[in-house]
Design an enzyme around this catalytic site. Structure first.
Site, short mmCIF file in Angstrom:
data_model
loop_
_atom_site.label_atom_id
_atom_site.label_comp_id
_atom_site.label_asym_id
_atom_site.label_seq_id
_atom_site.Cartn_x
_atom_site.Cartn_y
_atom_site.Cartn_z
N GLU A 120 0.85 -1.19 0.00
CA GLU A 120 0.00 0.00 0.00
C GLU A 120 0.88 1.23 0.00
O GLU A 120 2.11 1.14 0.17
CB GLU A 120 -0.91 0.00 1.24
CG GLU A 120 -2.08 -0.96 1.10
CD GLU A 120 -3.10 -0.81 2.21
OE1 GLU A 120 -3.81 0.19 2.24
OE2 GLU A 120 -3.16 -1.72 3.05
N HIS A 248 -8.84 9.30 3.02
CA HIS A 248 -8.45 8.22 2.11
C HIS A 248 -8.66 8.73 0.70
O HIS A 248 -9.69 9.33 0.40
CB HIS A 248 -9.32 6.98 2.37
CG HIS A 248 -8.77 5.74 1.74
ND1 HIS A 248 -8.82 5.52 0.38
CD2 HIS A 248 -8.13 4.68 2.27
CE1 HIS A 248 -8.25 4.35 0.11
NE2 HIS A 248 -7.81 3.82 1.24
N ARG A 293 -0.68 8.81 1.55
CA ARG A 293 -2.09 9.14 1.34
C ARG A 293 -2.41 10.63 1.25
O ARG A 293 -3.23 11.04 0.46
CB ARG A 293 -2.86 8.64 2.55
CG ARG A 293 -3.67 7.52 2.24
CD ARG A 293 -4.25 6.96 3.45
NE ARG A 293 -4.21 5.54 3.24
CZ ARG A 293 -4.67 4.67 4.08
NH1 ARG A 293 -5.20 5.07 5.20
NH2 ARG A 293 -4.61 3.39 3.82
N HIS A 354 -11.12 9.44 6.73
CA HIS A 354 -10.83 8.02 6.93
C HIS A 354 -10.31 7.69 8.32
O HIS A 354 -10.70 6.70 8.91
CB HIS A 354 -9.80 7.62 5.88
CG HIS A 354 -9.49 6.16 5.82
ND1 HIS A 354 -10.45 5.21 5.59
CD2 HIS A 354 -8.32 5.48 5.97
CE1 HIS A 354 -9.89 4.01 5.58
NE2 HIS A 354 -8.61 4.14 5.83
N ARG A 389 -0.98 8.64 9.12
CA ARG A 389 -0.80 7.20 9.39
C ARG A 389 -0.36 6.43 8.14
O ARG A 389 -0.90 6.63 7.05
CB ARG A 389 -2.13 6.62 9.88
CG ARG A 389 -2.10 5.15 10.16
CD ARG A 389 -3.44 4.71 10.68
NE ARG A 389 -4.45 4.89 9.67
CZ ARG A 389 -4.82 3.95 8.81
NH1 ARG A 389 -4.28 2.75 8.87
NH2 ARG A 389 -5.76 4.19 7.91
C1 SIN Z 1 -7.08 0.52 2.47
O1 SIN Z 1 -7.24 -0.66 2.28
O2 SIN Z 1 -6.80 1.31 1.55
C2 SIN Z 1 -7.22 1.08 3.84
C3 SIN Z 1 -6.19 0.54 4.73
C4 SIN Z 1 -5.90 1.48 5.85
O3 SIN Z 1 -6.50 2.53 5.95
O4 SIN Z 1 -5.02 1.16 6.63
#
Ligand code: SIN
Length: 523
Positions: A120, A248, A293, A354, A389
């Site tokens: 991610e 998010h 993010r 988020h 985060r």
């Molecule tokens: C996601 O799957 O994009 C969210 C995961 C997260 O916020 O840690």
């Protein structure tokens, strides 16, 4: 006091996502009597249940030092180094011992011999364990099943925490004002009976999750209105970093989708962000689509503003490195329900509130500044996340601090308490209760959510925040009056908590002129 409305326990856990559940489980294993309350009728309803991406572990060619660097880079350097060390050093072994061995959770595998690690944004390694794209659901269900097998754990579902019970504040004894303030449990509304119970506990753990739902657009479930922040604030506990609200970058853009999340692991498997004309726009960023993010969110926001558009596209169909239906069955199915075939066409996406990186300030053992009050998971602030985060660290933070906090409580547990139920005030009900007009509640919520989205959202300015402060202050005054006169109902309690959380975020944002991580202020 009506004895039916009084309950005593060793540990009261408010909220039962992964953080509350792991704290409850550890406390139960240590032999303590645990009461777990949740305002929902189903115990698994929580932010955890909806987590898609996964839980951070350590992948191949990985090392705790690399994970620490990624957490601090994403957090813009203001993370608590002690908390970062604990998560990076202790996290993987708790995933192995509790989730994999004890709860027997079967994470997805890339082959029969090897676990599959996802990637991610902000991560320099593939290190996220997942169960396809419904990781949180499986983890949460296993925790609840396991907890229900313990005879020293009592679940009170459909019970809304109204206020923390504190001495001296709720004490009838004037001499208690000379003692150190202490949390000794909570006033809890039985949603069905509409009666407030008094639960006494020498140790109370707030695990109520986040507050995304005080914003108009959010990836969080409707109940995520930040009850814990509001109660802790009123009880006098210290809160920090409330301005760092993470957005998010990609929730599904659809009128009826209610902020359905399109996991960042989708970009981890090749998907690219594009304008409606099909132009990519993350190429100038060092980590491209995998940038942290906050950067991706602002890039999307800018593209949307410049092109006067309500969404951008996330194109998985033409860039996927995986079998889309197998890897993302839930996202595939949900998008199909809204008429989008993600194997054939790009997904319209928009950012959504988020995660709150701040919260109730706790030490490395989950202990807040108020004696007897502990806090774990999103509602707490260990300082792990700094200003922003790193993806998929929240489930792990919940697990690590849930276990640590319960261990700490058990190691120092003293059942003796100098506070008797007869010393404490019963809940006050107004003499003539006012009927609740749902139109008023709906409009108040709409005002809170749109004020937060427009004035305290992705891009903030002092002018916008000052406007938010004025509007929220006025609304708070109205809501407080309403609260004092209305019938006790979960909706009324939620509104009181929600307005206070909106104020906490706005005041914190106004007090910090420095843009960093998830707090972006332009003047
Ligand atoms: C996601 O799957 O994009 C969210 C995961 C997260 O916020 O840690």
């Amino acid at each position: 006091m009506d004895s039916k409305l009084i309950k005593k326990t060793d540990v009261l856990v408010i909220g039962c996502g992964i953080a509350g559940a792991s704290a409850a489980l550890e406390a139960a294993k240590c032999g303590l009597r645990v009461v777990v309350i949740t305002k929902h009728s189903e115990p698994q309803e929580s932010n955890t249940y909806y987590a898609q991406g996964g839980i951070v572990s350590l992948g191949p060619n990985d090392h705790p030092e690399l994970l620490k660097n990624d957490i601090i880079q994403t957090g813009d350097g203001i993370n608590n180094p002690e908390a970062v060390d604990i998560l990076a050093e202790e996290g993987k072994s708790l995933v192995d011992s509790i989730l994999i061995k004890e709860l027997n959770i079967q994470f997805s595998r890339s082959s029969p011999e090897a676990l599959d690690y996802a990637q991610e944004a902000g991560h320099t390694r593939r290190r996220i364990l997942h169960i396809k794209d419904t990781t949180g659901q499986t983890i949460e269900e296993r925790f609840i099943q396991t907890l229900q097998s313990y005879s020293n754990v009592t679940f009170l579902t459909g019970h809304t925490a109204v206020d923390l019970l504190t001495v001296p504040h709720h004490s009838k004894n004037p001499v208690s004002f000379y003692r150190e303030p202490q949390c000794i449990g909570a006033y809890v509304l039985d949603n069905h009976a509409q009666k407030v119970k008094t639960i006494f506990a020498p140790c109370t753990i707030l695990a109520t999750g986040g507050c995304g739902a005080v914003f108009l657009y959010t990836s969080n479930p409707k109940g995520a209105i930040g009850d814990g922040y509001a109660m802790a604030y009123r009880a006098g506990a210290r809160l920090v970093n409330m301005e760092y609200i993470q957005f998010h970058p990609t929730s599904l853009f659809h009128r009826d989708a209610d902020g359905f999340l399109i996991s960042e692991t989708v970009r981890g498997e090749g998907a690219r962000l594009k304008t409606r004309e099909g132009r990519t726009f993350m190429d100038n960023y060092k980590m491209k689509e995998m940038a942290p993010r906050d950067e991706v969110t602002r890039a999307i926001y800018e593209e949307m503003t410049n092109s006067n558009s309500n969404y951008v596209y996330l194109d998985l169909a033409s860039c996927a490195k995986v079998d889309i239906k197998k890897r993302f069955p839930n996202i595939y199915k949900t998008c199909r329900e809204y008429g989008i075939d993600i194997t054939k066409e790009p997904i319209p996406v928009v950012p959504a509130a988020h995660y709150c990186c701040g919260g109730i300030m706790v030490d490395v053992w989950g202990e807040s500044s108020l004696k007897g009050l502990y806090s774990v998971g999103e509602v707490s602030c260990t300082g792990l996340h700094g200003a922003n985060r790193l993806a998929s660290t929240s489930l792990l933070e919940g697990l690590v601090w849930g276990v640590r906090t319960a261990k700490r409580i058990a190691s120092r547990f003293d059942p003796k308490t100098s506070h008797k139920p007869s010393d404490i005030h019963e809940w006050y009900y107004p003499k003539k209760e006012e009927e609740i007009d749902p139109a008023l509640i709906n409009q108040d919520w709409l005002s809170i959510k749109s004020t937060m989205w427009n004035y305290a959202g992705i891009i903030r300015t002092t002018k916008r925040l000052e406007r938010a402060r004025a509007d929220l202050d006025y609304l708070r005054h109205r809501i407080e009056k309403f609260y004092r006169e209305a019938t006790m109902e979960p909706k009324v309690v939620g509104l009181k908590h929600g307005i206070q959380v909106a104020q906490l975020i706005t005041y914190a944002a106004l007090g910090n002129p420095v843009s960093r991580g998830a707090h972006f202020i332009k003047n």
